[in-house]
Scaffold this motif. Structure first.
Motif, mmCIF file in Angstrom:
data_model
loop_
_atom_site.group_PDB
_atom_site.id
_atom_site.type_symbol
_atom_site.label_atom_id
_atom_site.label_comp_id
_atom_site.label_asym_id
_atom_site.label_seq_id
_atom_site.Cartn_x
_atom_site.Cartn_y
_atom_site.Cartn_z
ATOM 1 N N LYS A 1 37.066 50.434 54.900
ATOM 2 C CA LYS A 1 37.490 51.844 54.997
ATOM 3 C C LYS A 1 37.801 52.242 56.449
ATOM 4 O O LYS A 1 38.595 53.145 56.693
ATOM 5 N N PHE A 2 37.166 51.544 57.420
ATOM 6 C CA PHE A 2 37.432 51.841 58.825
ATOM 7 C C PHE A 2 38.752 51.232 59.282
ATOM 8 O O PHE A 2 39.409 51.750 60.169
ATOM 9 N N ASP B 1 33.723 47.464 57.982
ATOM 10 C CA ASP B 1 33.988 47.802 56.585
ATOM 11 C C ASP B 1 35.476 48.140 56.431
ATOM 12 O O ASP B 1 36.091 48.710 57.331
ATOM 13 N N LYS C 1 26.673 51.385 55.153
ATOM 14 C CA LYS C 1 26.111 52.484 54.367
ATOM 15 C C LYS C 1 25.803 53.692 55.239
ATOM 16 O O LYS C 1 25.828 54.827 54.774
ATOM 17 N N SER C 2 25.504 53.432 56.510
ATOM 18 C CA SER C 2 25.139 54.548 57.387
ATOM 19 C C SER C 2 26.256 54.930 58.359
ATOM 20 O O SER C 2 26.274 56.038 58.882
ATOM 21 N N GLN C 3 27.207 54.019 58.601
ATOM 22 C CA GLN C 3 28.280 54.323 59.560
ATOM 23 C C GLN C 3 29.327 55.233 58.909
ATOM 24 O O GLN C 3 29.755 55.003 57.782
ATOM 25 N N ASP C 4 29.718 56.252 59.642
ATOM 26 C CA ASP C 4 30.609 57.278 59.106
ATOM 27 C C ASP C 4 31.998 57.120 59.703
ATOM 28 O O ASP C 4 32.150 56.770 60.874
ATOM 29 N N ILE C 5 33.037 57.435 58.909
ATOM 30 C CA ILE C 5 34.414 57.376 59.386
ATOM 31 C C ILE C 5 34.637 58.360 60.535
ATOM 32 O O ILE C 5 35.544 58.199 61.353
ATOM 33 N N ALA C 6 33.753 59.377 60.632
ATOM 34 C CA ALA C 6 33.839 60.359 61.727
ATOM 35 C C ALA C 6 33.683 59.687 63.082
ATOM 36 O O ALA C 6 34.168 60.200 64.088
ATOM 37 N N ASP C 7 33.015 58.516 63.113
ATOM 38 C CA ASP C 7 32.892 57.778 64.376
ATOM 39 C C ASP C 7 34.258 57.420 64.934
ATOM 40 O O ASP C 7 34.427 57.285 66.143
ATOM 41 N N GLY D 1 36.177 61.526 67.841
ATOM 42 C CA GLY D 1 36.088 60.151 67.338
ATOM 43 C C GLY D 1 36.658 59.176 68.372
ATOM 44 O O GLY D 1 37.352 59.587 69.308
ATOM 45 N N SER E 1 35.066 64.862 63.414
ATOM 46 C CA SER E 1 34.430 65.489 62.243
ATOM 47 C C SER E 1 34.494 67.012 62.334
ATOM 48 O O SER E 1 34.780 67.582 63.392
#
Length: 631
Positions: free
Chosen positions: A262-263, A260, A209-215, A241, A219
């Protein structure tokens, strides 16, 4: 040299290796050294190969790994031969995620760490040099500047294949900074560094929920939107990234199957096509080895889910089992102890060996063959000779259970129990019995052990204890015999005189009376029986001894107490059997007399000076062997 001196030397070396020039100058360099254009996979393979390879027990041992990883030679050989080598040759396997799958504390993370550290060092060598477009946050390959329609011509001239397209940022820079003149684009040498985020990326799963694909993909830098006017302007994008920074090197996915979905979708395109989607740009090319690790249960759950078929088909799974050799398990513990605060604790001889025997027994599978038990199998796997078995049998046992070594007790648990033994004893000296007791107590608190496994493991502690009993008695035997060295030599000379007379069919002469007498069969057999020489085998054994004596004589050497290992063992055992009562009385008496005390002190001194014990462990060993002999 002081540490500051070494830091200065490293700085000077880096300065001397720095290179900067135009793309035209880089191409001249490339003509001399075509390997500068090698792929990330090829660079890693060359790095491993350059450290050296040795043939050992029919397998290749790669020195790159051998100083840190023990007992995994077969797994590492498969890793290099089935993945790194073909990937370096640009075969299809390079378009796969390398997934290391194995039990906890089995060496997966160590393999990745060695590759990362190795890449950093290798980038300072001529063969591992990395050249990139200057100022590019992704340290992009300069050859991406060559237009697509000229790449076949480039291959004809330079013999180098180009893969990947120029990134949006460098495409813009080419036009704005260099007026489209490819030959003027500045190129620099870069050094791979995990800390500086150059050529090595690492991704760890956290809360989805908090991890972003930008990692992974970078971004938009919203602070620059006003300056550049559009989110699709590559100058308004942070190419920071993990997939960006790992370009030209290695990308590690820790516990990949906990990520997840999505990653993971980005990896479909990256593995197959060598590019990924970021922001509002065309696909961005990346040349990087993707390596991930997971445990077996996570992997089984992953492949059971049909939704994961596409990603699973893009993986090469390499099992990394536990080590199954006692001698290598000892080396693992020694390494872990050296790296810990336990290095100042005295660990009595054979303590780690007995601990390793327990560990390996928990990892082995019972063979379907009736003529082998786990202890014999353990000795065979460790390269020892076991009567009635050959190398062919060892290979057969290994093929019987390909998954052998994927479960059992892990080295971290062992180190925790050794630590517990040290704390409980409150001394700086521990022995095998201390550790076995700590292991027994620890099994009650092990989180993943079933009741059935616990019972089985307790039986293995008993087996390890019996092995220790044999070793302990033998150790004291040797220490006692050492102080009776003259007796041992006299017994040896007496035996050899009798063997010579027996083989030559001659008589011996009594040193007192001068009378002739036959060889003393009773004496010879009492010695030979100590090492299992049967009645039928005695003649061959004695003849072999005589041949050895003759060989020594021809070379001008004297055959003595140390010249024949099995005979020395037989003499020691015979002497110890004769001394057994003395040993029993000496080691078990609570109030030793002056003579006994002298003998105890001599034996303790021998155990300390010759066999590596300290005062505490030597005294404990004597007391323990005394109790064994009194049973």
């Amino acid at each position: 040299m002081s540490i500051l001196g070494k830091i200065e030397d490293h700085r000077k070396e880096e300065e001397s290796l720095r290179w900067e020039g135009t793309f035209k100058e880089y191409l001249e360099l490339l003509k001399e050294k075509p390997y500068l254009a090698q792929s990330a996979h090829s660079r890693i393979y060359q790095m491993i190969k350059n450290e050296g390879v040795e043939e050992k027990d029919g397998h290749k041992e790669y020195k790159f790994f051998s100083h840190e990883l023990f007992g995994l030679e077969e797994a590492l050989e498969r890793l290099v031969e089935e993945y790194f080598h073909p990937a370096a040759e640009r075969l299809d396997v390079r378009k796969r995620i390398l997934l290391l799958m194995g039990p906890v504390s089995g060496g997966k993370s160590t393999i990745v760490s060695l590759l990362k550290q190795g890449l950093e060092r290798f980038s300072y060598t001529d063969y591992g040099a990395v050249y990139a477009i200057k100022g590019c946050p992704m340290h992009e390959d300069p050859l991406h500047l060559i237009p697509q329609h000229l790449r076949e011509d480039f291959y004809e001239e330079y013999g180098v294949r180009i893969e990947g397209n120029l990134s949006p940022l460098n495409m813009m820079r080419l036009e704005r900074e260099y007026g489209g003149r490819i030959e003027d684009v500045m190129v620099e040498r870069v050094f791979i560094s995990e800390n500086k985020r150059k050529g090595i990326g690492t991704f760890s799963p956290s809360d989805p929920k908090s991890q972003d694909i930008a990692d992974l993909t970078g971004s938009i830098d919203f602070s620059t939107i006003a300056e550049y006017g559009s989110e699709s302007d590559p100058r308004a994008y942070r190419f920071d990234g993990e997939l960006n920074v790992a370009n030209r090197g290695l990308m590690e996915f820790q516990e990949i199957l906990k990520c997840d979905e999505k990653f993971l979708w980005h990896l479909l395109s990256l593995t197959q096509e060598g590019n990924f989607k970021a922001g509002r740009f065309a696909l961005i090319s990346a040349d990087e080895l993707i390596i991930a690790h997971t445990n077996e249960s996570e992997y089984r759950s992953f492949i059971a889910n049909k939704k994961n078929e596409a990603l699973h088909s893009r993986m090469i799974v390499m099992p990394v089992p536990y080590n199954l050799k006692v001698s290598d398990e000892e080396r693992i513990y020694q390494k872990m102890i050296r790296e810990s605060n336990m290095k100042d604790v005295h660990i009595a001889p054979h303590t780690l060996k007995i601990t390793a025997i327990f560990s390996i027994l928990t990892r082995l599978k019972d063979s379907k063959r009736q003529d082998i038990d786990l202890l014999k199998k353990l000795h065979l796997y460790d390269g020892q000779n076991v009567e009635g078995f050959s190398e062919v049998d060892v290979e057969e046992f290994k093929k019987e259970f390909p998954e052998e070594g994927m479960d059992g007790i892990d080295p971290r648990f062992i180190m925790n129990r050794i630590s517990s033994a040290i704390i409980k004893k409150e001394t700086n000296s521990i022995n095998a019995l201390d550790v076995l007791r700590a292991l027994k107590e620890g099994l009650d608190h092990h989180p993943s052990i079933t009741k059935e496994d616990r019972e089985r493991y307790l039986s293995f502690i008993s087996v390890a204890r019996k092995e220790y009993d044999v070793i302990a008695k033998n150790e004291v035997q040797k220490a006692f015999v050492y102080s009776y060295e003259e007796s041992a030599k006299t017994l040896m000379d007496n035996y050899l005189d009798n063997v010579e007379a027996y083989c030559n069919k001659t008589k011996l002469r009594d040193p007192l009376t001068g009378d002739e007498m036959s060889p003393d069969e009773k004496l010879m057999r009492s010695i030979e029986e100590q090492i299992g020489v049967s009645e039928n085998a005695k003649k061959a054994f004695r003849e072999e001894i005589l041949i050895r004596i003759s060989a020594y004589a021809r070379k001008g050497k004297r055959f003595d107490y140390q010249s024949h290992e099995r005979l020395r063992e037989a003499i020691q055992k015979k002497l110890f059997a004769d001394l057994k009562d003395v040993v029993k009385i000496t080691t078990s008496t609570k109030t030793p007399d002056e003579q006994q005390l002298k003998k105890i002190n001599e034996v303790i001194a021998t155990l300390i000076d010759e066999y590596g014990y300290d005062t505490t462990s030597a005294n404990e060993l004597l007391r323990y062997v005394g109790s064994l002999l009194n049973r």
